[in-house]
Design an enzyme around this catalytic site. Structure first.
Site, mmCIF file in Angstrom:
data_model
loop_
_atom_site.group_PDB
_atom_site.id
_atom_site.type_symbol
_atom_site.label_atom_id
_atom_site.label_comp_id
_atom_site.label_asym_id
_atom_site.label_seq_id
_atom_site.Cartn_x
_atom_site.Cartn_y
_atom_site.Cartn_z
ATOM 1 N N ASN A 173 -0.094 -6.354 -1.315
ATOM 2 C CA ASN A 173 1.166 -5.655 -1.168
ATOM 3 C C ASN A 173 1.185 -4.810 0.111
ATOM 4 O OD1 ASN A 173 3.466 -4.142 -1.467
ATOM 5 N ND2 ASN A 173 3.220 -3.862 -3.653
ATOM 6 N N ASP A 174 0.454 -3.718 0.105
ATOM 7 C CA ASP A 174 0.531 -2.817 1.255
ATOM 8 C C ASP A 174 0.061 -3.469 2.547
ATOM 9 O OD1 ASP A 174 1.478 -0.842 -0.326
ATOM 10 O OD2 ASP A 174 -0.488 -0.016 -0.763
ATOM 11 N N ILE A 175 -0.889 -4.381 2.449
ATOM 12 C CA ILE A 175 -1.453 -4.948 3.669
ATOM 13 C C ILE A 175 -0.509 -5.929 4.333
ATOM 14 C CG2 ILE A 175 -3.825 -4.637 2.943
ATOM 15 C CD1 ILE A 175 -3.845 -7.615 2.210
ATOM 16 N N SER B 258 0.037 1.668 -4.587
ATOM 17 C CA SER B 258 0.386 2.787 -3.731
ATOM 18 C C SER B 258 1.775 3.307 -4.054
ATOM 19 C CB SER B 258 0.340 2.335 -2.286
ATOM 20 O OG SER B 258 1.185 1.233 -2.134
#
Lengths: 534, 495
Positions: free
Chosen positions: B423-425, B464
């Site tokens: 997700n965040d990456i 996150s």
């Protein structure tokens, strides 16, 4: 003639093409109407449209003034639009402030460029229109190539003694013709389309593998070469092919040679910008072909793709293969090509006249105008800088490559970086050294011995670990975990103590560290064994 | 055996350890490097065993064998997806061992002081050891002798070192246990702190310092016990306050700590090999932490202090558009048309155990002549290099598994990107939205590809809690469902 008097509108004039056999004209009655809507007045030399099927009366009806002689037309026109590269005499007629829109061949027409610049004329070269989506409507090369491709097939049919399509008739079976199109640019694709719609089995070849899809979409079969080569990204060369490696060329010829005996019609369209046409259809291939076969060489103007091509002529080889080297295919379809070319010119004028007020604004910031303008305001502006927009959007999303630095700048940057690094290192070393000495002042020698070992090990650790590959970080953790169990040594030393508590604690420590050692190393080995190359 | 022999053996072992770490620069040399490490360890242990003053051979060897059996069981049974847990729990063992060894040193010091006192001498005084009667000297163990020979200032330094060793060891122990719990899902993975937050940690650290001074001043061993308890609390509280997504940093940080603990103990025992290895491991962990932090564009301090840094400076950009779902047929059709595919795996792939299915899919597509590659973000997963290990386990060849920097430029020329459980990456907000909590973090630019499929369990925002604009992009399609099921569904459809 009273057309110019009392009227300050600028005039776009089109002379009769002087080159022998050139039938096209740069203005049609239709385009003239459109140009007038932009606020221009239009003029034409008497008989200019005749060969393309437009009479002077047609022009007059469209509100175009007809000038008796070329000299009168050149004199009366502020903007001259024509087709062919102007002759020396034409260029000499240019005057200050006049604009010429035409094919100009700027790459090989240095003299023309200089003369035009000296005269203060602006020359817009139609072949220099950049290949970006926005400029497609004025891309005269493409519209001419389209016609050439179509006409090449028709010309081939004219010289080919059989049907294109296969038929089974009462009078017997007719096999379909086999057509090979080499080079799938605009002309090639047009030829493919025409050929397949006539019913021939069509093969096509191009050095750019990305056009395979286009070829197949037109109904032809892509001739696949079993060869890996990194072709320059088409987007960087404006969608044109770039020269290929000798190995690739050899492979390509080998493939053609294999196909030659079966092919009835070959249409070659391979051109590399700024270079002679590559020789792709050699003499021995022609010799392998069946009598009655036809080769149409659309690259004849640049030396031809076929060894035997004679420019502007049709020859028949010893084994009865017709080789056509005409260069005037568009002119052979003058009505069609004049319409398209005149439309291209009209679009160019539209871009030059953003306000539609009959005043051209020569915006040299505009990619299209800048690219196609070869002389302006007394200067030769050829070659243009690369366009800001890439030609082919599909593959053109690559991030801007880092700016190329000159060697001096590079060296400067390196020196600066080196200096900074040196300062950093020296500062760190200084602080480190000072701290070390400070410790040394108070600590006893036995401690310092160990301390030096410690500091050196940290250094070694840093040097070694930086080289560990990212993908091995998990094994690295497992292995460092295993070797950090070296603490077992401490426990082993203590275990022999006389104190029971010490022995018990040490025994526990030995036990735990042992788990760690074996577990850590084994799991590392297990992981590493899994890493396999394909 | 002479003392010189032991030292020589230690040098050999140290060099082997360095080779062992250095060999990890490449997949092939790494296989050899492990053996260097194993041999180094064997030499070190043997040399210590046959060194001077060793009397408890049978017990030691028995314990090592016992440990070996358990270690073997652990290493062979562990699932590759559980690697982070295993590494974390092993760190805790090193930490605890360091605490025990440190306490032993303290007990030994007390014994020696008592011994000297009973002979009317003072430990550390000039010439005191020499004046000890030989019948007292004889039964002393090697460690006892070592301490007995020390001068007063050396004893003080010894105490500082053992305090350090115990303190770091204790922090490592509880920290690793909590990290293990979080990774194994036994402890809530979100960042949690007791009321008082970092003030509690700071207070505990301050008290530790106070107890250290008291201990050095000779207040007795009870200070050491209190100090240990405080350190245990710090380890617990510190790691509890760090969220699941930061685990790669935590694990490598604990790795580093276990090294420093070993080094500190090495100082107190005067054992150079312990110092060398501790320093190697410590710096290795430190570098890994640094790499991980850089990959998240966060400072080490902000990670350790827990949660996502301070509040964002302004309003985050609102995400427009909607998430468009797609079914397996649609994804398969796109894959069949594509000539180049990049797969971006994340922790979700590990959780769903999807790596085997992903590997099969890869093989199938590669057999069709498609270019299939993997893009690995440095902090993908819960452990540095976690994804590489999982893919290797599933027999994905390592030469198609590429790092972020190697592959990021290739996305625009890629037909299809499959994002599996990350997700965040892959969050474009890191580049586009200066107010995003992850602004500036290097990310994989998957959205530049022609088509992106995101395999994800549901519409949530994940660890996150940051909204991901990628999911709303026009060229993105959401492929909802468990990663393993989703990929398995694709297998028969990709022809």
């Amino acid at each position: 003639m009273t057309t110019t008097s009392g009227d300050d509108r600028l005039k776009i004039g089109t002379p009769k093409e002087v080159l022998d056999g050139e039938n096209r004209v740069a203005m049609t009655p239709d385009s003239a109407l459109q140009l007038q809507k932009l606020g221009y007045e239009c003029g034409i030399e008497a008989g200019a449209g005749h060969a393309a099927g437009f009479s002077d009366k047609d022009y007059k009806d469209a509100g175009v003034s007809v000038h008796k002689t070329a000299a009168a037309l050149w004199k009366a026109s502020d903007i001259v639009a024509k087709v062919r590269v102007p002759t020396d005499a034409d260029v000499k007629r240019l005057r200050d402030g006049q604009t010429l829109i035409s094919f100009f061949n700027p790459a090989e027409n240095e003299k023309g460029l200089e003369t035009a610049a000296k005269k203060g004329a602006t020359v817009v070269a139609m072949e220099m229109v950049p290949r970006i989506s926005r400029a497609q409507k004025m891309d005269a090369l493409s519209s001419m190539a389209n016609i050439a491709g179509y006409r090449a097939v028709i010309e081939a049919g004219n010289n080919f003694g059989r049907f294109f399509t296969g038929q089974v008739t009462a009078a017997g079976k007719v096999p379909p013709a086999k057509v090979l199109v080499v080079g799938a640019g605009v002309a090639g694709l047009a030829a493919i389309g025409t050929s397949t719609s006539l019913g021939a089995i069509t093969y096509a070849f191009d050095v750019r593998p990305e056009v395979a899809e286009q070829i197949e979409s037109m109904g032809a079969e892509f001739v696949f070469l079993d060869f890996e080569e990194k072709q320059t990204d088409g987007a960087l060369t404006g969608g044109y092919a770039s020269p290929s490696s000798p190995e690739f060329q050899a492979k390509q010829l080998e493939k053609f040679r294999e196909m030659a005996p079966d092919i009835d019609i070959v249409i070659t369209t391979a051109l590399i910008p700024g270079r002679p046409a590559p020789k792709l259809w050699t003499k021995d291939m022609v010799e392998m072909m069946k009598p009655g076969s036809v080769v149409i060489d659309l690259a004849a103007e640049r030396g031809g793709n076929c060894d035997l091509t004679v420019m502007d002529e049709k020859i028949v080889s010893d084994n009865g293969v017709t080789i056509v080297g005409y260069t005037d295919f568009p002119s052979r379809m003058a009505a069609q090509s004049s319409t398209l070319y005149a439309t291209n010119i009209r679009h160019m004028m539209t871009d030059l006249t953003p306000e539609k007020d009959g005043t051209p604004v020569h915006d040299m910031e505009d990619d299209v105008i800048r690219g196609s303008t070869v002389t302006h305001a007394g200067e030769v502006t050829y070659p243009p800088p690369p366009p800001k927009v890439n030609a082919i959007a599909q593959q053109a999303k690559k991030p801007e490559p880092p700016k190329e630095l000159t060697p001096e700048e590079k060296r400067e940057a390196e020196t600066a970086a080196f200096k900074k690094q040196t300062i950093n290192q020296v500062t760190l070393l200084g602080i480190g050294g000072f701290l070390l000495l400070a410790v040394g002042l108070v600590a006893p020698a036995s401690f310092m011995q160990h301390f030096i070992v410690f500091v050196l090990s940290v250094f070694v650790g840093f040097q070694v670990i930086w080289n560990v590959s990212h993908s091995l970080h998990t094994p690295l953790m497992a292995v460092t975990n295993a070797i950090s169990s070296i603490i077992i040594l401490g426990a082993v030393i203590q275990i022999g103590s006389s104190s029971v508590i010490i022995t018990i604690l040490a025994a526990l420590a030995v036990f735990m560290a042992a788990i760690n050692i074996f577990g850590g190393f084994l799991v590392t080995r297990r992981m590493l064994a899994m890493f396999q190359k394909s | 055996m002479e003392f010189g022999f032991t030292t020589a053996a230690y040098v050999v072992a140290a060099i082997l350890f360095i080779f062992s770490l250095g060999g990890l620069s490449g997949q092939e040399s790494a296989k050899r490097a492990v053996w260097y490490g194993i041999v180094g360890m064997a030499i070190a242990v043997l040399a210590t065993l046959i060194g001077p003053g060793q009397v408890f051979w049978p017990l030691t060897i028995m314990l090592i064998i016992l440990g070996a059996i358990i270690g073997y069981q652990l290493a062979t049974r562990v699932q590759m997806t559980q690697m982070p847990e295993l590494v974390a729990i092993m760190h805790s063992l090193v930490g605890l061992a360091a605490v025990f060894v440190g306490f032993n040193a303290d007990i030994m010091i007390n014994q020696m002081e008592a011994l000297f006192a009973s002979n009317d001498l003072v430990l550390g005084a000039e010439g005191a050891y020499a004046s000890l009667p030989s019948e007292v000297k004889e039964p002393l163990s090697s460690f006892g002798t070592l301490i007995a020979k020390k001068l007063a200032v050396e004893v003080t330094i010894l105490k500082v070192e053992l305090v350090l060793g115990i303190w770091i060891g204790a922090v490592t122990f509880t920290g690793s246990v909590i990290a293990y719990g979080k990774l194994a899902g036994k402890v809530d993975t979100s960042a949690k702190q007791l009321p008082g937050g970092h003030a509690l940690n700071a207070g505990a650290a301050g008290l530790s310092l106070l107890f250290t001074i008291m201990y050095l001043a000779g207040s007795g061993s009870w200070t050491l016990v209190l100090l240990t308890l405080l350190a245990l609390f710090i380890g617990y509280h510190l790691i509890m306050g760090i969220g699941g997504a930061d685990m790669p940093v935590v694990v490598s940080m604990l790795n580093s700590y276990s090294g420093w603990a070993a080094a500190a103990i090495g100082f107190s025992l005067g054992n150079d090999l312990l110092i060398v290895v501790g320093a190697l491991v410590g710096s290795s962990g430190a570098i890994l932490s640094y790499i991980m932090c850089k990959a998240m564009n966060r400072s080490f301090v902000s990670v350790i202090l827990g949660g996502w840094g301070g509040a964002a400076a302004g309003e985050q950009q609102a995400v427009e558009g909607e998430q468009v779902a797609i079914d397996a047929d649609g994804v398969a059709a796109a894959l069949n048309d594509a000539s180049s595919v990049i797969i971006v795996p994340g922790y979700g792939m590990a959780v769903a155990q999807a790596q085997q299915a992903v590997s099969e899919l890869t093989n199938k597509m590669r057999a069709k002549g498609k270019e299939v590659r993997f893009a690995i973000h440095p902090v993908a997963g819960r452990l540095p290099g976690h994804m590489n290990v999982l893919l290797a386990e599933a027999k994905v060849p390592y030469d198609i598994v590429l790092e972020m920097d190697e592959i990021n430029e290739d996305f625009p020329e890629t037909d299809v990107v499959i994002v599996i459980g990350s997700n965040d990456i892959v969050n474009p907000a890191a580049q586009d939205d200066p107010n995003s909590p992850i602004a500036g973090m290097p990310v994989l630019e998957v959205w530049k590809a022609k088509q992106v499929f995101v395999s994800k369990r549901g519409q949530g925002t994940g660890y996150s809690g940051i909204e991901n604009p990628l999911f709303f992009k026009e060229n993105t399609r959401m492929f909802y469902g468990d990663a393993k099921d989703s990929v398995s569904k694709l297998l028969p459809l990709v022809e």
